[in-house]
Design a protein around this motif. Structure first.
Motif, PDB file in Angstrom:
ATOM      1  N   LYS A   1      -5.422   1.202  -9.575  1.00 31.64           N
ATOM      2  CA  LYS A   1      -6.457   1.827 -10.390  1.00 31.64           C
ATOM      3  C   LYS A   1      -6.162   3.291 -10.703  1.00 31.64           C
ATOM      4  N   THR A   2      -4.911   3.677 -10.594  1.00 37.16           N
ATOM      5  CA  THR A   2      -4.504   5.029 -10.974  1.00 37.16           C
ATOM      6  C   THR A   2      -3.109   4.951 -11.581  1.00 37.16           C
ATOM      7  N   ARG A   3      -2.730   5.972 -12.329  1.00 35.28           N
ATOM      8  CA  ARG A   3      -1.438   5.955 -13.008  1.00 35.28           C
ATOM      9  C   ARG A   3      -0.303   6.271 -12.054  1.00 35.28           C
ATOM     10  N   ALA A   4       0.782   5.537 -12.216  1.00 34.08           N
ATOM     11  CA  ALA A   4       1.974   5.761 -11.407  1.00 34.08           C
ATOM     12  C   ALA A   4       2.877   6.776 -12.096  1.00 34.08           C
ATOM     13  N   ILE A   5       3.896   7.191 -11.380  1.00 44.01           N
ATOM     14  CA  ILE A   5       4.802   8.229 -11.888  1.00 44.01           C
ATOM     15  C   ILE A   5       5.454   7.814 -13.205  1.00 44.01           C
ATOM     16  N   TRP A   6       5.781   6.513 -13.345  1.00 44.53           N
ATOM     17  CA  TRP A   6       6.445   6.070 -14.578  1.00 44.53           C
ATOM     18  C   TRP A   6       5.492   6.082 -15.766  1.00 44.53           C
ATOM     19  N   ASN A   7       4.181   5.916 -15.511  1.00 43.72           N
ATOM     20  CA  ASN A   7       3.202   6.037 -16.604  1.00 43.72           C
ATOM     21  C   ASN A   7       3.152   7.476 -17.133  1.00 43.72           C
ATOM     22  N   ILE A   8       3.186   8.438 -16.202  1.00 43.38           N
ATOM     23  CA  ILE A   8       3.151   9.851 -16.595  1.00 43.38           C
ATOM     24  C   ILE A   8       4.419  10.220 -17.342  1.00 43.38           C
ATOM     25  N   PHE A   9       5.570   9.751 -16.846  1.00 44.43           N
ATOM     26  CA  PHE A   9       6.832  10.043 -17.523  1.00 44.43           C
ATOM     27  C   PHE A   9       6.837   9.445 -18.935  1.00 44.43           C
ATOM     28  N   HIS A  10       6.279   8.236 -19.078  1.00 45.84           N
ATOM     29  CA  HIS A  10       6.172   7.607 -20.398  1.00 45.84           C
ATOM     30  C   HIS A  10       5.397   8.515 -21.349  1.00 45.84           C
ATOM     31  N   ASN A  11       4.275   9.046 -20.881  1.00 47.39           N
ATOM     32  CA  ASN A  11       3.432   9.913 -21.701  1.00 47.39           C
ATOM     33  C   ASN A  11       4.153  11.196 -22.093  1.00 47.39           C
ATOM     34  N   GLN A  12       5.021  11.677 -21.202  1.00 52.63           N
ATOM     35  CA  GLN A  12       5.712  12.941 -21.431  1.00 52.63           C
ATOM     36  C   GLN A  12       7.073  12.771 -22.109  1.00 52.63           C
ATOM     37  N   GLY A  13       7.349  11.563 -22.574  1.00 53.00           N
ATOM     38  CA  GLY A  13       8.554  11.338 -23.368  1.00 53.00           C
ATOM     39  C   GLY A  13       9.815  11.045 -22.580  1.00 53.00           C
ATOM     40  N   LEU A  14       9.708  10.768 -21.287  1.00 53.24           N
ATOM     41  CA  LEU A  14      10.883  10.422 -20.487  1.00 53.24           C
ATOM     42  C   LEU A  14      11.069   8.914 -20.461  1.00 53.24           C
ATOM     43  N   LYS A  15      12.295   8.519 -20.236  1.00 52.11           N
ATOM     44  CA  LYS A  15      12.642   7.095 -20.195  1.00 52.11           C
ATOM     45  C   LYS A  15      12.905   6.696 -18.753  1.00 52.11           C
TER      46      LYS A  15
ATOM     47  N   MET B   1       0.829  -1.200   0.000  1.00 53.18           N
ATOM     48  CA  MET B   1       0.000   0.000   0.000  1.00 53.18           C
ATOM     49  C   MET B   1       0.865   1.253   0.000  1.00 53.18           C
ATOM     50  N   LEU B   2       1.905   1.244   0.838  1.00 52.83           N
ATOM     51  CA  LEU B   2       2.730   2.440   1.019  1.00 52.83           C
ATOM     52  C   LEU B   2       3.564   2.744  -0.219  1.00 52.83           C
ATOM     53  N   TRP B   3       4.201   1.726  -0.793  1.00 58.73           N
ATOM     54  CA  TRP B   3       5.065   1.986  -1.953  1.00 58.73           C
ATOM     55  C   TRP B   3       4.248   2.364  -3.182  1.00 58.73           C
ATOM     56  N   THR B   4       2.994   1.939  -3.231  1.00 54.95           N
ATOM     57  CA  THR B   4       2.113   2.408  -4.310  1.00 54.95           C
ATOM     58  C   THR B   4       1.728   3.866  -4.080  1.00 54.95           C
ATOM     59  N   SER B   5       1.566   4.259  -2.814  1.00 53.63           N
ATOM     60  CA  SER B   5       1.317   5.676  -2.521  1.00 53.63           C
ATOM     61  C   SER B   5       2.519   6.533  -2.887  1.00 53.63           C
ATOM     62  N   VAL B   6       3.727   6.015  -2.672  1.00 52.94           N
ATOM     63  CA  VAL B   6       4.937   6.735  -3.090  1.00 52.94           C
ATOM     64  C   VAL B   6       4.911   6.958  -4.593  1.00 52.94           C
ATOM     65  N   ALA B   7       4.524   5.929  -5.340  1.00 53.85           N
ATOM     66  CA  ALA B   7       4.567   5.992  -6.805  1.00 53.85           C
ATOM     67  C   ALA B   7       3.420   6.781  -7.421  1.00 53.85           C
ATOM     68  N   THR B   8       2.354   7.020  -6.660  1.00 53.54           N
ATOM     69  CA  THR B   8       1.178   7.688  -7.224  1.00 53.54           C
ATOM     70  C   THR B   8       0.861   9.032  -6.576  1.00 53.54           C
ATOM     71  N   GLY B   9       1.367   9.275  -5.349  1.00 54.16           N
ATOM     72  CA  GLY B   9       1.015  10.492  -4.631  1.00 54.16           C
ATOM     73  C   GLY B   9      -0.384  10.456  -4.059  1.00 54.16           C
ATOM     74  N   LYS B  10      -0.965   9.255  -3.980  1.00 54.36           N
ATOM     75  CA  LYS B  10      -2.350   9.125  -3.535  1.00 54.36           C
ATOM     76  C   LYS B  10      -2.458   8.110  -2.398  1.00 54.36           C
ATOM     77  N   THR B  11      -3.487   8.291  -1.587  1.00 53.53           N
ATOM     78  CA  THR B  11      -3.751   7.357  -0.507  1.00 53.53           C
ATOM     79  C   THR B  11      -4.404   6.088  -1.068  1.00 53.53           C
ATOM     80  N   PRO B  12      -4.351   4.978  -0.310  1.00 56.25           N
ATOM     81  CA  PRO B  12      -4.804   3.688  -0.853  1.00 56.25           C
ATOM     82  C   PRO B  12      -6.257   3.644  -1.297  1.00 56.25           C
ATOM     83  N   ASP B  13      -7.131   4.453  -0.702  1.00 53.14           N
ATOM     84  CA  ASP B  13      -8.518   4.458  -1.157  1.00 53.14           C
ATOM     85  C   ASP B  13      -8.633   4.909  -2.605  1.00 53.14           C
ATOM     86  N   LYS B  14      -7.631   5.665  -3.074  1.00 56.60           N
ATOM     87  CA  LYS B  14      -7.638   6.141  -4.457  1.00 56.60           C
ATOM     88  C   LYS B  14      -6.849   5.224  -5.393  1.00 56.60           C
ATOM     89  N   HIS B  15      -5.712   4.677  -4.895  1.00 62.67           N
ATOM     90  CA  HIS B  15      -4.907   3.882  -5.839  1.00 62.67           C
ATOM     91  C   HIS B  15      -5.299   2.401  -5.869  1.00 62.67           C
TER      92      HIS B  15
END
Length: 855
Positions: free
Chosen positions: A91-105, A53-67
């Motif tokens: 059920k929400t996008r992680a930081i690496w998904n956003i970076f993928h969309n924005q052209g980062l590797k 739960m916690l490491w997913t919150s790190v990756a999403t910036g959201k509390t577990p009820d949202k991610h």
């Protein structure tokens, strides 16, 4: 700030209480280097502190009820089985998904949970990568299945990075426990004192490290995230052996294992050193943990048998360190939460932060302060985000990961009844979700979920009733809480949970202070090293205004648990009452350093600063308290008004009289019983003030002109909501009840004083009791006057003047002008004089003197 590379390193369960002594001894040089060249802080965790739960919150910036990740396992209804949580559960996008969309590797290695790996721009090595040896006979027969790494083209080069436990030499393993001497050197099995456990955990993390460093060296990347569970697993296995030696632990076992946890930290630091050496000066590095780990007296020698029991030793604060070209140097930060990491990463790459994220960018860490941009939600954005377009055909057997969770104690061994397993998994995750809402102070939603859970059949109801017990205490619904406590004790004869603290809270809440003290003292006699008991006893002593005793209790609590923000705040509050303002400021600051989002600590800091005459900073502290409190902070708002007046009008700090009329003010007539309060009510009534009265108490021989009282005043300690009716009126509240007024209003208190001997004898005559002077009662009234003096000073919404009864009877214009100036509106002084009947006082004095003579 320019776009640079960012390396995010996760150390599960890393704790400053272990780290600082090692740094001081020169044994963690890599982390020490980052601290000296960057910033560091406590990292606040979430509730419940479960790693997926916690490491997913790190990756999403959201509390577990949202991610959506709500535990270690989840139910697969279609297959009628339970399985470990996976990337598909999110059920929400992680930081690496956003970076993928924005052209980062991005390269992501070992993050929990990331299996099956997502098709991002970069390389994702899932958390299954290092866990595929349980069914293998040895490292010669150890294939790496498909579906563990994206892209599959990296499978061949990365599979060589894995290390099997059987590849570990005994010398490598025993470097962590140098005093261990096995009977046979080749023995490494489950009964060898932890050698197999150590070799297994070590092999897994060496595998992660090897894969991460290979990718660092052979690929281009903008962002890299690497997760290590080494410290967490080593603590779960060996923290009970860490110094100081716990009671009941045999000497030879303690000696064999006492250095393992420290050695694990040092090995983790060696891996960090290697990573630092591989990045350039253009890389910002963040090292953090999701929670801490108990290393003191809260350690558990024998873990109880219930779901996720190992998390009982997780502490509220993890650690955070950041260094690099964009980061400040040599500063400590405050108020960080693990949900702040994802928004901070977005800000570092000049990307907008999602408004639906619960965290915020850690702006205080940057050299360049750049305005944060926002977007409603990254989840609502169209486009390619490197997500699964269809369910991947994973060839892995979930049973392998399930077995590891069982071995670690995070889940119970599944029952043969599959339906029962599914039901238990659903209930556990619903319970975790309720705890998430509790952490967010959404009591209504949490209670709804818990009500649903206690209606379940064939499940252990104890945890749910325990949660409801604690929730209702927080709501101050003590009658309902008492019912849950009784229910709990009826559910299980051998009750495993400690309830002395919550029982004491219920007793205090229902006014049974003596009983609460008995409960706490009994518990302290049995468990003197439990800091929370001393804290509760301190609160009890504060309620009785025994400030010196409360101070001693809090000092004992802090000696046991020195990084508890609540303890420091309450000690600061107590020190303000004891007028030790400099010391109060110190403890208020410590509390704020530990938890910045703590309005009570900021308010206490403001109190102490105001007493020291530092009005400007006191105002800032009060403003911070008002801003942080979810509901309106009435005391802070009144305190701010007072300071603004002092700054502009140069009013003396000790003066509680502003001589200003306040809109909707409540005029209060107070004093000890028989001190002239009824006379003052009559005079104010005649002078033009409207009394709040129900006329239920009729005039009598002791007070022939009437009392002008309001019956609900006598129950103000239970219900003070009627005070709204007293606005712009005058009401009589006797001295012992003043402390129960609401801070939501402004009060002008006219406090009647009278010779205490006369007060006591007048009361005795009125009650028809003995004519001797009860000295104990005189002393009690002296104490009450002292408490009123303390109360008026601590309450920013209170102004108070003292009016002597004899001077009032004389009808001197100066006394009456003092009253009308204080109230702030014109009063008819002549009519006030007309309410005075000096014959009543002469009769009382005569009666008092006759009583004294006869005695």
């Amino acid at each position: 700030m320019s776009k640079k590379k960012v390396l995010l390193i996760g150390w599960d369960a890393a704790d400053w209480q272990i780290i600082w002594p090692l740094i001081k001894a020169g044994k963690m040089p890599a982390l020490e280097k980052l601290i000296k060249n960057g910033v560091y802080a406590n990292m606040s965790t979430l509730n419940p502190p479960y790693s997926p739960m916690l490491w997913t919150s790190v990756a999403t910036g959201k509390t577990p009820d949202k991610h959506g990740i709500l535990g270690f396992i989840e139910a697969d209804v279609e297959k009628q089985q339970i399985k470990p949580v996976s990337s598909l559960s999110r059920k929400t996008r992680a930081i690496w998904n956003i970076f993928h969309n924005q052209g980062l590797k991005s390269n992501v290695v070992g993050w929990w949970p990331t299996n099956p790996p997502e098709p991002i721009n970069g390389v994702m090595v899932s958390d299954f990568f290092q866990k595929q040896y349980q069914k293998s006979k040895g490292f010669e027969d150890w294939p790496l299945p498909d579906g563990v790494i994206h892209p599959e083209s990296f499978k061949e080069q990365l599979k060589e990075c894995r290390m099997h436990p059987n590849e570990m030499s005994l010398e490598q393993v025993l470097a962590f426990m140098p005093t261990y001497t096995p009977q046979k050197k080749e023995e490494k099995n489950e009964k060898d004192g932890g050698v197999f456990t150590l070799s297994k955990v070590l092999a897994q993390n060496v595998s992660i490290h090897a894969a991460a460093t290979r990718l660092m060296r052979t690929t281009e990347w903008d962002f890299m995230a690497v997760y290590y569970d080494f410290i967490d697993h080593m603590c779960h296995a060996f923290m009970k052996f860490h110094p100081p030696q716990l009671k009941g632990l045999p000497d030879h076992i303690f000696e064999r294992n006492k250095d393992i946890v420290n050695n694990a930290y040092q090995f983790q630091d060696m891996m960090l050193d290697r990573m630092i050496s591989m990045v350039g000066e253009d890389t910002n590095i963040i090292v953090m943990s999701d929670h801490g780990y108990e290393s003191g007296n809260k350690r558990i020698v024998k873990m109880p048998k219930f779901a996720a029991a190992p998390a009982l030793e997780h502490r509220q604060f993890g650690m955070f360190v950041a260094a690099g070209p964009d980061i400040k140097k040599g500063e400590k930060l405050f108020g960080l939460s693990l949900i702040d990491i994802a928004p901070t990463l977005l800000h570092m790459f000049d990307m907008p932060v999602g408004k639906d994220m619960d965290g915020k960018p850690i702006l205080g860490m940057f050299n360049e302060q750049k305005k944060v941009s926002y977007i409603d939600s990254w989840d609502a954005m169209p486009g390619d985000f490197g997500e699964h377009s269809k369910l991947p055909q994973n060839t892995l057997d979930d049973e392998q990961v399930m077995q590891q969770l069982i071995d670690l104690g995070y889940i119970d061994k599944p029952d043969e009844d599959k339906k029962k397993n599914i039901k238990r998994a659903k209930c556990d995750n619903k319970h975790n979700l309720a705890r998430v809402y509790l952490g967010k102070s959404d009591f209504a939603t949490a209670k709804k979920l818990l009500y649903e859970l206690i209606e379940e059949q064939d499940v252990d109801l104890v945890p749910y009733f325990l949660e409801l017990l604690n929730l209702t205490v927080k709501e101050e619904n003590y009658e309902e809480a008492a019912g849950y406590l009784a229910k709990l004790r009826g559910l299980e004869k051998t009750f495993l949970y400690t309830t002395d603290i919550v029982e004491a809270k219920i007793l205090v809440g229902t006014g049974k202070l003596k009983e609460a003290r008995v409960v706490l003292n009994k518990a302290i006699a049995q468990k003197p090293n439990k800091s929370a008991l001393w804290y509760e006893l301190a609160k009890l002593n504060l309620a009785k205004q025994f400030y010196k005793k409360a101070k001693q209790d809090l000092e004992k609590a802090i000696a046991i648990e020195n990084d508890n923000a609540r303890y420091h705040q309450l000690l600061a509050h107590t020190l303000v009452r004891l007028e030790a303002h400099e010391e109060a400021i110190e403890h208020a600051f410590i509390s704020i350093e530990l938890v910045n989002y703590f309005p009570e600590a900021h308010y206490t800091l403001g109190e102490a600063l105001e007493k020291m005459g530092d009005l400007e900073n006191a105002k800032i502290a009060f403003e911070t308290a008002a801003r942080l409190k979810p509901k309106q902070h009435h005391r802070a708002n009144k305190a701010i008004e007072n300071i603004e007046e002092k700054l502009t009008d140069a009013i003396e700090l000790t003066d509680k009289v502003a001589y200003k009329h306040r809109e909707n003010q409540i005029v209060v007539v107070s004093g000890l019983p028989r001190s002239g309060t009824s006379l003052m009510m009559q005079m104010l009534h005649q002078g033009g003030l409207t009394p709040l009265t129900d006329s239920e108490r009729e005039a009598d021989v002791s007070n022939p002109k009437g009392y002008l009282e309001y019956k609900p005043v006598m129950s103000i300690h239970k219900d003070n909501s009627w005070l709204e009716k007293a606005q712009n009126k005058v009401v009589k509240i006797v001295a012992p009840l003043l402390n129960f007024t609401s801070p939501a209003y402004r009060y002008k208190v006219i406090f009647m004083t009278r010779d205490l001997t006369e007060v006591v004898m007048s009361q005795q005559k009125m009650k028809g009791e003995a004519k001797t002077l009860p000295l104990q009662l005189v002393e009690k009234f002296k104490k009450q006057l002292q408490l009123v003096n303390i109360w008026k000073d601590k309450e920013p919404g209170v102004e108070l003047i003292y009016v002597d009864y004899k001077e009032l009877l004389n009808g001197e214009d100066a006394t009456l002008l003092k009253i009308t100036d204080f109230v702030g509106i014109p009063l008819d002084i002549q009519k006030m004089k007309g309410a005075i009947d000096t014959s009543l006082y002469r009769n009382r004095v005569t009666a008092t003197n006759e009583s004294s003579t006869e005695s």
